[in-house]
Design a protein around this motif. Structure first.
Motif: not given
Length: 379
Positions: A272, A355, A362, A371-373, A375-377, A379
């Motif tokens: 990523y 990706s 995004e 950070r929110e974006a 953590t979608k991908y 973990k």
């Protein structure tokens, strides 16, 4: 907050129209009050140089051949004022050359060049008539001036919470008035679909619309002016947006890192990738850097590669900012602004997430959204 800066600084990056060219000899003369005796470069709308001269006590005259039929923007650039590309200085003015004799009256003040009048251009007269006929025209320039002053106070004087609050209020007012102007202008296309000056104006406002809306606006113009600068610019932008949209393969680029080595974006396939496009002079960019650093620290061992791409024109400015910020992740330098053209960003910071397969996941991340974006991908 970046809309005004984009309009002033990036319009020159757009590609000129090439169909149905009408090339003729023209005389361009005028005055740039405050410039003195400095080099002046006439450029096409893609920033390719046409010719250059030197002002004498603020005055200049250029005789050359240019395309006059498609109502494209031409640019006068004074290198002594500042660099091309994103900058707090404004070293350029943009105007039309659509007749054999054009007279320019401009002013240089506080490192900003402003066009005061343009004589001999029917297209410019129509351009101004359209804008001045809008009900909102009486107040919008004052609002622009207040916004630019607030931008200066925050980025150049003091990054206080109070100055940021003022900047946000001014930005909200600009957005509100621009929205009103856009609707007034968009509604006028159907009654004047062959107006090339209107197409130039619409093309600037269309940049802030979703691609489907841009296509709808484009299709309202008559096919007889499809060759003109404004209409071609809209078509080019639509194509570009589709090529760098979320879900598209990220356009590849190759830039130098701090050691001078050429690095390709595509070399990071399998990871990523978070890319932060920024500049040393950009206050909001510097304010976002701690969040990018935090993301790097948290996710670098979980498959995330963070890349900073500076659009600073001068290497020294870039290197000084790197020393001040102590950025621990890969830094690349884009002094020619090639990524801005490839990714169609109209302001910085511009932060994207890609990706491992090279797909844009995004765009336009900011604040906690970074950070929110991720953590979608991851973990």
């Amino acid at each position: 907050m970046s809309k005004i800066i984009f309009f002033m600084c990036v319009v020159g990056l757009l590609v000129p129209a090439t169909l149905m060219a009408k090339v003729e000899k023209v005389t361009l003369k005028g005055t740039i009050k405050g410039l003195g005796n400095e080099e002046l470069i006439l450029m096409n709308s893609d920033r390719s140089e046409i010719t250059r001269t030197k002002t004498k006590n603020d005055h200049f005259e250029i005789v050359t051949e240019v395309e006059t039929g498609d109502l494209r923007y031409y640019i006068l650039y004074a290198p002594s004022v500042g660099p091309l590309g994103p900058s707090m200085a404004i070293p350029t003015i943009h105007f039309f050359i659509d007749s054999p004799k054009i007279t320019v009256e401009a002013e240089l003040k506080d490192k900003q060049m402003r066009l005061k009048s343009l004589k001999g251009s029917p297209g410019w007269e129509e351009h101004n008539r359209i804008l001045e006929s809008l009900p909102s025209s009486l107040t919008i320039q004052k609002v622009y001036d207040r916004y630019n002053q607030a931008f200066h106070e925050y980025n150049e004087v003091s990054m206080t919470d109070e100055n940021m609050a003022i900047l946000k209020r001014c930005g909200a007012k600009v957005d509100s008035l621009q929205a009103v102007q856009m609707q007034q202008l968009f509604a006028s296309i159907s009654s004047d679909p062959k107006n090339k000056a209107l197409a130039v104006i619409i093309s600037s406002y269309a940049a802030y619309q979703e691609v489907a809306q841009q296509e709808a606006l484009l299709n309202q113009f008559d096919v007889s002016i499809r060759h003109c600068y404004g209409v071609e610019k809209m078509q080019q932008r639509i194509d570009l947006i589709k090529n760098c949209a979320v879900g598209a393969v990220a356009p590849d680029f190759e830039l130098k890192d701090t050691s001078g080595e050429m690095i390709k974006l595509s070399s990071f396939r399998g990871k990523y990738v978070l890319v932060d496009f920024w500049a040393s002079w950009c206050g909001p960019c510097r304010k976002a850097l701690p969040l990018v650093k935090k993301a790097n620290e948290e996710f670098k061992d979980k498959g995330l590669q963070v890349i900073g791409v500076s659009v600073d024109r001068k290497v020294k400015d870039w290197e000084k900012a790197l020393e001040e910020e102590k950025l621990p992740y890969l830094q690349l330098h884009d002094p020619d602004g090639i990524t801005g053209k490839m990714y169609n960003y109209d302001g910085i910071p511009f932060i994207i997430l890609i990706s491992p397969e090279g797909i844009i996941l995004e765009k336009e991340l900011w604040g906690d959204g970074i950070r929110e974006a991720i953590t979608k991908y991851i973990k």
